[in-house]
Design a protein around this motif. Structure first.
Motif, PDB file in Angstrom:
ATOM      1  N   LYS A   1     -32.730  23.552  73.769  1.00  0.00           N
ATOM      2  CA  LYS A   1     -33.007  24.458  72.186  1.00  0.00           C
ATOM      3  C   LYS A   1     -31.257  24.740  73.142  1.00  0.00           C
ATOM      4  CE  LYS A   1     -37.019  26.632  71.062  1.00  0.00           C
ATOM      5  NZ  LYS A   1     -37.650  27.529  71.098  1.00  0.00           N
TER       6      LYS A   1
ATOM      7  N   MET B   1     -41.904  28.609  76.108  1.00  0.00           N
ATOM      8  CA  MET B   1     -41.711  30.432  75.678  1.00  0.00           C
ATOM      9  C   MET B   1     -42.792  30.565  74.924  1.00  0.00           C
ATOM     10  SD  MET B   1     -39.518  31.645  78.103  1.00  0.00           S
ATOM     11  CE  MET B   1     -38.702  32.722  77.675  1.00  0.00           C
TER      12      MET B   1
ATOM     13  N   GLU C   1     -44.936  26.464  69.205  1.00  0.00           N
ATOM     14  CA  GLU C   1     -43.834  27.761  68.520  1.00  0.00           C
ATOM     15  C   GLU C   1     -44.056  29.221  68.483  1.00  0.00           C
ATOM     16  OE1 GLU C   1     -41.265  28.925  69.939  1.00  0.00           O
ATOM     17  OE2 GLU C   1     -39.769  27.391  69.310  1.00  0.00           O
ATOM     18  N   ASP C   2     -44.095  30.135  69.297  1.00  0.00           N
ATOM     19  CA  ASP C   2     -43.960  31.329  68.183  1.00  0.00           C
ATOM     20  C   ASP C   2     -43.215  32.098  67.482  1.00  0.00           C
ATOM     21  OD1 ASP C   2     -42.596  30.993  71.125  1.00  0.00           O
ATOM     22  OD2 ASP C   2     -42.356  33.692  70.373  1.00  0.00           O
ATOM     23  N   GLU C   3     -41.758  31.599  67.476  1.00  0.00           N
ATOM     24  CA  GLU C   3     -40.874  32.156  67.090  1.00  0.00           C
ATOM     25  C   GLU C   3     -40.644  31.448  65.729  1.00  0.00           C
ATOM     26  OE1 GLU C   3     -37.111  30.835  69.016  1.00  0.00           O
ATOM     27  OE2 GLU C   3     -38.564  31.095  70.709  1.00  0.00           O
TER      28      GLU C   3
ATOM     29  N   ASP D   1     -43.326  24.569  73.223  1.00  0.00           N
ATOM     30  CA  ASP D   1     -42.229  25.597  73.576  1.00  0.00           C
ATOM     31  C   ASP D   1     -42.624  25.735  74.725  1.00  0.00           C
ATOM     32  OD1 ASP D   1     -39.640  26.332  73.298  1.00  0.00           O
ATOM     33  OD2 ASP D   1     -40.507  28.579  72.485  1.00  0.00           O
TER      34      ASP D   1
HETATM   35 CA    CA Z   1     -40.809  30.794  71.606  1.00  0.00          CA
END
Ligand code: CA
Length: 218
Positions: free
Chosen positions: A101, A53, A7-9, A51
């Protein structure tokens, strides 16, 4: 269990990681697909939370590459939108389950537990036997590099064969996998369709086993 969270967030990644750690699990975080591929090949994770995205490789592509490189760790996909297309694409890319989500950590953990129970057995999205390849998602079939057009029934019968390569399958077994109870005329339908498959894919593939049935040459 040890889980890889992709996950990048940062906030979301930290939330999931903290939740897992509080439950007594171990969790590593990858911020992009390439890093996830590297980590997943280097460590035997029990599950991967992926994730959709991501910057660079998408979650779908990351999942596909994991499977192509022989990593069968259960994958739980996180989809941002409640999008049917995303969920279909994720499952067809080789993911085992998805969660949209926003989600509750309790549900995330329950889904991870269910996935880990199934283990990391091979479950390829495509079936390959010899030089025949069948993709159940796109409903396409190839022999060698050539794509072969099959009717829905021919496809169903071939899939029944390809899930049991090298086994002798009786006409009844083949009927049970490719035809339903609504089908009345059961007399020689299997023989007819095996003949169609032989014409389209090659005679050598489907062996007649006298008095027993048919076998797909493995
Ligand atoms: Ca993401």
């Amino acid at each position: 269990m040890r889980v890889l969270v992709v996950e990048d967030e940062p906030k979301m990644a930290a939330l999931v990681r903290r939740g897992l750690v509080e439950e007594g699990h171990a969790a590593d975080v990858a911020r992009e697909g390439e890093e996830a591929l590297w980590l997943a090949e280097a460590h035997p994770y029990d599950a991967i939370v992926l994730d959709v995205m991501l910057p660079g490789l998408s979650g779908f592509e990351t999942c596909r590459r994991l499977r192509n490189s022989g990593v069968w760790t259960p994958v739980l996909m996180l989809t941002a939108r409640d999008s049917v297309d995303d969920r279909v694409a994720g499952l067809d890319a080789g993911a085992d389950d998805y969660l949209t989500k926003p989600f509750s950590l309790a549900e995330l953990f329950a889904r991870l537990r269910a996935l880990v129970r199934r283990g990391d057995v091979e479950r390829p999205t495509e079936l390959v036997v010899g030089d025949v390849r069948l993709d159940p998602a796109s409903r396409r079939v190839w022999r060698g590099s050539e794509q072969v057009q099959l009717s829905p029934k021919e496809f169903a019968l071939l899939e029944a064969f390809m899930r049991r390569p090298g086994q002798v399958l009786s006409r009844l077994q083949l009927l049970e996998h490719a035809w339903d109870f609504a089908y009345e005329n059961r007399s020689n339908v299997v023989d007819v369709y095996v003949r169609y498959l032989r014409q389209k894919l090659g005679r050598d593939l489907f062996e007649t086993v006298r008095g027993a049935g048919y076998r797909l040459a493995a």
